[in-house]
Every structure is written in structure tokens, then in C-alpha cells.
Write an enzyme that holds these catalytic residues in place. Sequence first.
Site, PDB file in Angstrom:
ATOM      1  N   ARG A  91       5.214 -62.267 -23.786  1.00 25.06           N
ATOM      2  CA  ARG A  91       4.275 -62.265 -22.670  1.00 25.06           C
ATOM      3  C   ARG A  91       3.420 -63.530 -22.616  1.00 25.06           C
ATOM      4  O   ARG A  91       2.666 -63.728 -21.661  1.00 25.06           O
ATOM      5  CB  ARG A  91       3.398 -61.021 -22.734  1.00 25.06           C
ATOM      6  CG  ARG A  91       4.218 -59.727 -22.659  1.00 25.06           C
ATOM      7  CD  ARG A  91       3.382 -58.534 -22.304  1.00 25.06           C
ATOM      8  NE  ARG A  91       2.950 -58.600 -20.908  1.00 25.06           N
ATOM      9  CZ  ARG A  91       2.123 -57.707 -20.360  1.00 25.06           C
ATOM     10  NH1 ARG A  91       1.644 -56.722 -21.090  1.00 25.06           N
ATOM     11  NH2 ARG A  91       1.778 -57.815 -19.100  1.00 25.06           N
ATOM     12  N   TYR A  92       3.548 -64.399 -23.622  1.00 24.51           N
ATOM     13  CA  TYR A  92       2.867 -65.692 -23.542  1.00 24.51           C
ATOM     14  C   TYR A  92       3.366 -66.477 -22.333  1.00 24.51           C
ATOM     15  O   TYR A  92       2.632 -67.299 -21.783  1.00 24.51           O
ATOM     16  CB  TYR A  92       3.100 -66.504 -24.825  1.00 24.51           C
ATOM     17  CG  TYR A  92       2.195 -66.104 -25.967  1.00 24.51           C
ATOM     18  CD1 TYR A  92       1.025 -66.814 -26.224  1.00 24.51           C
ATOM     19  CD2 TYR A  92       2.497 -65.029 -26.788  1.00 24.51           C
ATOM     20  CE1 TYR A  92       0.193 -66.465 -27.271  1.00 24.51           C
ATOM     21  CE2 TYR A  92       1.667 -64.665 -27.837  1.00 24.51           C
ATOM     22  CZ  TYR A  92       0.520 -65.385 -28.068  1.00 24.51           C
ATOM     23  OH  TYR A  92      -0.323 -65.035 -29.095  1.00 24.51           O
ATOM     24  N   VAL A 116       0.743 -72.784 -26.246  1.00 21.64           N
ATOM     25  CA  VAL A 116       0.777 -72.627 -24.793  1.00 21.64           C
ATOM     26  C   VAL A 116      -0.527 -72.058 -24.230  1.00 21.64           C
ATOM     27  O   VAL A 116      -0.813 -72.236 -23.037  1.00 21.64           O
ATOM     28  CB  VAL A 116       1.983 -71.755 -24.376  1.00 21.64           C
ATOM     29  CG1 VAL A 116       1.764 -70.294 -24.779  1.00 21.64           C
ATOM     30  CG2 VAL A 116       2.271 -71.878 -22.895  1.00 21.64           C
ATOM     31  N   THR A 124     -10.400 -72.628 -44.308  1.00 20.13           N
ATOM     32  CA  THR A 124      -9.570 -71.446 -44.570  1.00 20.13           C
ATOM     33  C   THR A 124      -8.151 -71.838 -44.983  1.00 20.13           C
ATOM     34  O   THR A 124      -7.158 -71.411 -44.396  1.00 20.13           O
ATOM     35  CB  THR A 124      -9.536 -70.524 -43.335  1.00 20.13           C
ATOM     36  OG1 THR A 124      -9.102 -71.273 -42.196  1.00 20.13           O
ATOM     37  CG2 THR A 124     -10.905 -69.932 -43.059  1.00 20.13           C
ATOM     38  N   GLU A 159       0.107 -72.958 -39.737  1.00 20.60           N
ATOM     39  CA  GLU A 159      -1.072 -73.827 -39.841  1.00 20.60           C
ATOM     40  C   GLU A 159      -1.431 -74.100 -41.303  1.00 20.60           C
ATOM     41  O   GLU A 159      -1.848 -75.209 -41.652  1.00 20.60           O
ATOM     42  CB  GLU A 159      -2.251 -73.203 -39.114  1.00 20.60           C
ATOM     43  CG  GLU A 159      -3.486 -74.101 -39.067  1.00 20.60           C
ATOM     44  CD  GLU A 159      -4.535 -73.562 -38.108  1.00 20.60           C
ATOM     45  OE1 GLU A 159      -4.478 -73.922 -36.911  1.00 20.60           O
ATOM     46  OE2 GLU A 159      -5.391 -72.763 -38.556  1.00 20.60           O
ATOM     47  N   TYR A 163      -4.753 -61.157 -26.827  1.00 20.96           N
ATOM     48  CA  TYR A 163      -3.984 -60.769 -28.003  1.00 20.96           C
ATOM     49  C   TYR A 163      -3.448 -59.343 -27.916  1.00 20.96           C
ATOM     50  O   TYR A 163      -2.332 -59.055 -28.381  1.00 20.96           O
ATOM     51  CB  TYR A 163      -4.836 -60.917 -29.262  1.00 20.96           C
ATOM     52  CG  TYR A 163      -5.146 -62.338 -29.658  1.00 20.96           C
ATOM     53  CD1 TYR A 163      -4.238 -63.376 -29.406  1.00 20.96           C
ATOM     54  CD2 TYR A 163      -6.338 -62.662 -30.275  1.00 20.96           C
ATOM     55  CE1 TYR A 163      -4.518 -64.683 -29.777  1.00 20.96           C
ATOM     56  CE2 TYR A 163      -6.633 -63.971 -30.643  1.00 20.96           C
ATOM     57  CZ  TYR A 163      -5.725 -64.977 -30.385  1.00 20.96           C
ATOM     58  OH  TYR A 163      -6.013 -66.272 -30.744  1.00 20.96           O
ATOM     59  N   ARG A 174       0.403 -60.190 -28.289  1.00 22.09           N
ATOM     60  CA  ARG A 174       0.876 -60.029 -29.669  1.00 22.09           C
ATOM     61  C   ARG A 174       1.337 -58.593 -29.889  1.00 22.09           C
ATOM     62  O   ARG A 174       0.758 -57.834 -30.664  1.00 22.09           O
ATOM     63  CB  ARG A 174      -0.220 -60.409 -30.659  1.00 22.09           C
ATOM     64  CG  ARG A 174      -0.540 -61.904 -30.608  1.00 22.09           C
ATOM     65  CD  ARG A 174      -1.589 -62.287 -31.637  1.00 22.09           C
ATOM     66  NE  ARG A 174      -1.750 -63.739 -31.677  1.00 22.09           N
ATOM     67  CZ  ARG A 174      -2.591 -64.395 -32.490  1.00 22.09           C
ATOM     68  NH1 ARG A 174      -3.360 -63.706 -33.317  1.00 22.09           N
ATOM     69  NH2 ARG A 174      -2.676 -65.704 -32.466  1.00 22.09           N
TER      70      ARG A 174
END
Length: 301
Positions: free
Chosen positions: A76-77, A164, A197, A253, A296, A300
Amino acid sequence: MSLSMEVKLVRTNHRDGRFYVDLDHTLDFGARQDVPTHTYWEAPIIWEGMFDPDLHDQTHFEANSSVALAVFAVGRYLEFYLHNFLTSAEKHFMLGLSVTYYVFTDRPEKVPKMKLGPRRSMKVLQVEKHPRWQDVSMMRMKTLAEFIESDIRHHCNYVFCFDVDQVFTGRFGSEALGDSVALLHAHFYTLPPHRFTYERRPTSQAFLETGDFYYHAALFGGSWETMKNLTEACLAGIMEDKKNNVEAVWHDESHLNKYYWLHKPTRVLSPEYCWDRRLHDISIWVNRLVWVKKHYHQTRV
């Protein structure tokens, strides 16, 4: 000094039959007294006011610099973000240069049809939709490495990979081009390293006890050679972790930050190149790319 005189000062490296522009000697490192403008290994940190946009654009145009913009729009992005991302890129990203959009998606037929500007083209490529968004994020390293080797390196000098779910709002130009380009994370660039982090578990290949900066994986780039090395190295770490049933805290990341610790970037972009407008900082004079509202709970899944 006139533009033509400046151009004569340009240093280039001739690799693979292509010219790679180096204009770092023209940057005004003293223009911004309020922020750090270079790293301890002498890589520039690019801020508004440090560079001459006309000089950079003309020089890269004359050197025939070409840029691949890779973006992943899976699940769905695609419907939530891709159209606005591409529309804004057409207004602000590397204008005047040759740009090829590489759109990786599980539903190529849903990619919006767009009228592109001169010297701009798009390739839509089908990829697998993984059950978890974390795997989509991590496995883009595999996809990028493969397509850099099979396609991108034959057409483009430089490669940038973007998330995106963001939009361009100002110039994102040729001053951002370099051999290895990292981005300072908007939420961490003023914090001390112990607040970063990083992946702190030694069992992960992304483990970092300390570091220089906290880099944001919302965008990263460089020459195609460096990007191929970067994606292959990050993929190797991700796959080794999978074999050992470990997942880095911030997925690709975390591995990206490990890579930049071992292989220092040659160019660092300030947070104005990817800003969160919920933050307030007087050192951010311009927003070039901004985060958009996250969905989200809908994307997600």
C-alpha cells in the site's frame, strides 16, 4: 570570479569512460558558522549557503552526469505515497541532468503514468512483496545490488535510493552528488553518540559500540561503484544475521550505519535534505525533502 573561470578549476576523475566531478574546492566552508561544515576526515557536510548552485549544475551538465533514482513502492506504499513522491521529484530533483527513475513495485500496472521532463525517463520493475515490511526494507539491498550490476551501471554515473514516504519541497540538486553520500538523521544530528540508536548487540553484523554520526536510510547514494559495494556489504550482513536468527534493531539502517563507520562517506548531507517538519531548528534554512504523514497502520500490514 566568473562562472567560466570557476569551471576551469574543476577536478575530475576518469573512470569507466565517464567523468566524475569534484567541486569541493569551491565550497565556502566558512559561510555557515552555526553548524559543522566538514567531518574530521574532511568530507564536506552540505548546507544551504555553502555552494554555488549554478556552478554545480553547469559543471555536471557539461560532464554529462547521469543519475538513477531508485524508489521502492511495495504494497500500500504505492497508492499512499508514490504519485506525490514522483511528482515532487520532477519539480526539484537534479533538474537539468539526465535522470532515470527506477520504480520497484509488486504491482507495476498501478504505477501512475506521468509526463516526464526532458532527459528524464522511468523504468518500472517488479519485485516480490515480502510478508513483513522489515524484509521489504532489508531486501532492497539485494535488489539494488542486482540491478546496479545488470542495468544501472550501464546508463548512470550516480545512484540514489529514497524511501517513498517523503516529498521534495525545494532544490535537491547536483551539489548532493559524490562518490559516497550519506545523510544526517534529523532526529539525531545534534545528539551525542551515546544517544544514537545503533545496533548494540555483538551478535549482529551491524553491531556498533560507537560511531561518528547517525545516518538516515531514508536516502543514500553515490557513484554506481560505491553503491554496488555498499548494497552488497549490507546484504551480506543482513543474510549473516538471518542465518544466526538475529535482526538488527533498525534493519537495513543499522547495517548502513555500520558500513559508513567502516567506509567513511565522502559527502554528508545535512538534515535539510530530509527534514521532519515537526522539529524546529533555526539552523535549517531550507527544506529540500520532507517526511510526510505516516500511515503505518495501513501500510505495514
